[in-house]
Design an enzyme around this catalytic site. Structure first.
Site, PDB file in Angstrom:
ATOM      1  N   GLN A 257       0.835  -1.194   0.000  1.00  0.00           N
ATOM      2  CA  GLN A 257       0.000   0.000   0.000  1.00  0.00           C
ATOM      3  C   GLN A 257       0.876   1.252   0.000  1.00  0.00           C
ATOM      4  OE1 GLN A 257      -3.284  -0.060   2.700  1.00  0.00           O
ATOM      5  NE2 GLN A 257      -4.040   1.890   1.945  1.00  0.00           N
ATOM      6  N   PHE A 258       1.227   1.725  -1.201  1.00  0.00           N
ATOM      7  CA  PHE A 258       2.069   2.907  -1.324  1.00  0.00           C
ATOM      8  C   PHE A 258       1.385   4.154  -0.771  1.00  0.00           C
ATOM      9  CE2 PHE A 258      -0.474   3.191  -5.120  1.00  0.00           C
ATOM     10  CZ  PHE A 258      -0.603   4.551  -5.374  1.00  0.00           C
ATOM     11  N   THR A 259       0.056   4.130  -0.661  1.00  0.00           N
ATOM     12  CA  THR A 259      -0.661   5.308  -0.164  1.00  0.00           C
ATOM     13  C   THR A 259      -0.364   5.605   1.301  1.00  0.00           C
ATOM     14  OG1 THR A 259      -2.654   4.027   0.323  1.00  0.00           O
ATOM     15  CG2 THR A 259      -2.517   5.065  -1.858  1.00  0.00           C
TER      16      THR A 259
END
Length: 149
Positions: A78-80
């Site tokens: 999850q790069f967010t």
């Protein structure tokens, strides 16, 4: 490196309406990497997560780790987790690690968890995923190596 850990009764991740990973009791991990993250951060969090005692013993105290309850892990990239939110109303992602490097680190992280004798299911790196879970407690913890190492 940031990891959002949720203690779950069960969790699954789907891509294009197909389940690609699912677990019963254990942890759902949402995993993100900053540009400078590498093996040191991976090793540190694998140690912390694999030894974390947040499962109840017979007296209801949080004394058991994931090994003691036969738990599993669902790991979802999850790069967010590295969204820049200070300016404007649309997040920026320049604080996240380059996807090619992050994919390698994500794979190393999951392999290191497996080396600890934990069953690890995964999402698909970079895919549009739908995550379902039954949060147990709820217990949700956030690890951020920027504040730990």
């Amino acid at each position: 490196m940031r990891v959002v850990l949720q203690r779950v009764k069960r969790a699954s991740v789907s891509v294009d309406q197909q389940t690609v990973g699912k677990i019963d009791q254990g942890y759902l991990l949402l995993v993100g990497f900053a540009p400078a993250d590498g093996q040191k951060e991976i090793d540190y969090l694998v140690h912390k997560i694999s030894n974390l005692r947040i499962f109840s013993d017979d007296e209801g105290k949080l004394n058991f780790d994931i090994h003691q309850i036969g738990g599993q892990i669902l790991s979802v990239s999850q790069f967010t987790l590295y969204a820049a939110l200070r300016k404007g109303n649309r997040p920026g992602f320049s604080l996240a690690q380059d996807p090619a490097v992050a994919k390698i680190n994500y794979q190393k992280f999951n392999q290191a968890l497996r080396a600890e004798k934990i069953t690890v299911a995964e999402g698909i790196f970079g895919a549009d995923m739908q995550v379902s879970l039954v949060n147990d407690g709820p217990v949700t913890l956030i690890y951020d190596t920027e504040h730990m190492l």
